[in-house]
Scaffold this active site. Structure first.
Site, short mmCIF file in Angstrom:
data_model
loop_
_atom_site.label_atom_id
_atom_site.label_comp_id
_atom_site.label_asym_id
_atom_site.label_seq_id
_atom_site.Cartn_x
_atom_site.Cartn_y
_atom_site.Cartn_z
N ARG A 110 -24.24 40.12 16.97
CA ARG A 110 -23.45 41.30 17.33
C ARG A 110 -22.01 40.91 17.60
O ARG A 110 -21.73 39.98 18.35
CB ARG A 110 -24.05 41.97 18.57
CG ARG A 110 -23.16 43.03 19.22
CD ARG A 110 -23.88 43.67 20.38
NE ARG A 110 -22.96 44.15 21.39
CZ ARG A 110 -23.13 45.26 22.08
NH1 ARG A 110 -24.17 46.01 21.88
NH2 ARG A 110 -22.26 45.62 23.02
N THR A 114 -16.69 45.17 17.97
CA THR A 114 -17.03 46.34 17.18
C THR A 114 -18.46 46.82 17.40
O THR A 114 -18.82 47.92 16.98
CB THR A 114 -16.86 46.03 15.67
OG1 THR A 114 -17.81 45.02 15.30
CG2 THR A 114 -15.45 45.53 15.39
N ASP A 206 -27.92 41.50 29.08
CA ASP A 206 -28.10 40.85 27.79
C ASP A 206 -29.47 40.17 27.78
O ASP A 206 -29.69 39.16 28.46
CB ASP A 206 -27.00 39.81 27.54
CG ASP A 206 -27.04 39.24 26.14
OD1 ASP A 206 -28.09 38.66 25.77
OD2 ASP A 206 -26.05 39.35 25.41
N ASP A 209 -29.61 36.33 26.72
CA ASP A 209 -29.01 35.43 27.71
C ASP A 209 -29.89 35.29 28.94
O ASP A 209 -30.06 34.20 29.49
CB ASP A 209 -27.63 35.95 28.10
CG ASP A 209 -26.57 35.58 27.08
OD1 ASP A 209 -26.83 34.71 26.23
OD2 ASP A 209 -25.48 36.18 27.12
#
Length: 215
Positions: A110, A114, A206, A209
């Site tokens: 990702r 954007t 996340d 992570d």
């Protein structure tokens, strides 16, 4: 409720006490990597069992220690396709249920500016048309990663496609419905929406992570 009003019926939010319990620890910012991993595995296992609840069966005959009897076995192959890297966490949790299953890999990264997904790797089994494909993507945010994976799979002949996500946002669900209206989504939670950075809120941060301890 308004944010979810335009979502059609191609989504199943799996309700189970074990999922609710696991989500509590997955959402909690104080959960360490070991705690996060343990509860992510539980949620993924319950989720995928629901995704594959309707697998077809065929009758066969087996000899027990006492006599011959009729039994049933799976009549359709299952292929899991984790979206790297976070999808690997779901694969680790569910593949033990399906020891003969095939696995394909799609590497998507990702772009934080954007929020679009860029493919950097793919490795898929042959003959996808004869298998039920379950795409494993823990967080369905904008839907970019899931759509890119589905695009790749359909170009390689896959036609029985399902998507499993732990947490989804309405924006991602709508994108999936628009581009792949026949692909059904199963998730553990449908959250409120996306923030300015395109992260799911309330979400759980996340996933990759936190699962791998790289936050």
């Amino acid at each position: 409720m308004g944010a979810n009003a335009q979502i059609n019926a191609q989504i199943t939010v799996v309700a189970h006490p074990l999922i609710d319990h696991a989500l509590t620890y997955l959402r909690d910012r104080t959960s360490d990597a070991e705690t996060f991993q343990r509860h992510a595995r539980v949620a993924a296992q319950v989720l995928v069992l629901e995704v594959l609840r309707d697998l077809p069966l065929e009758e066969t005959a087996v000899d027990t220690p006492l006599e011959r009897t009729v039994a049933r076995r799976l009549a359709l192959d299952v292929t899991f396709v984790p979206v790297l890297r976070s999808g690997l966490a779901m694969l680790d949790a569910v593949r033990a249920f399906f020891p003969g299953s095939k696995v394909g890999f799609v590497g998507l990264e990702r772009d934080e500016d954007t929020a679009s997904a860029h493919q950097y790797y793919s490795k898929l089994p042959a003959q996808l048309s004869g298998s039920r494909i379950v795409v494993l993507d823990p967080m369905l945010a904008t839907g970019g990663s899931a759509l890119a994976a589905l695009d790749l799979l359909t170009t390689h002949g896959a036609n029985d496609l399902r998507l499993a996500s732990l947490v989804a946002a309405p924006e991602g669900v709508r994108a999936l419905n628009e581009h792949y209206p026949r692909v059904r989504l199963w998730c553990c939670a449908l959250d409120r929406g996306l923030d300015a950075r395109k992260f799911i809120v309330p979400g759980l941060g996340d996933f990759g992570d936190r699962y791998y301890g790289t936050a």
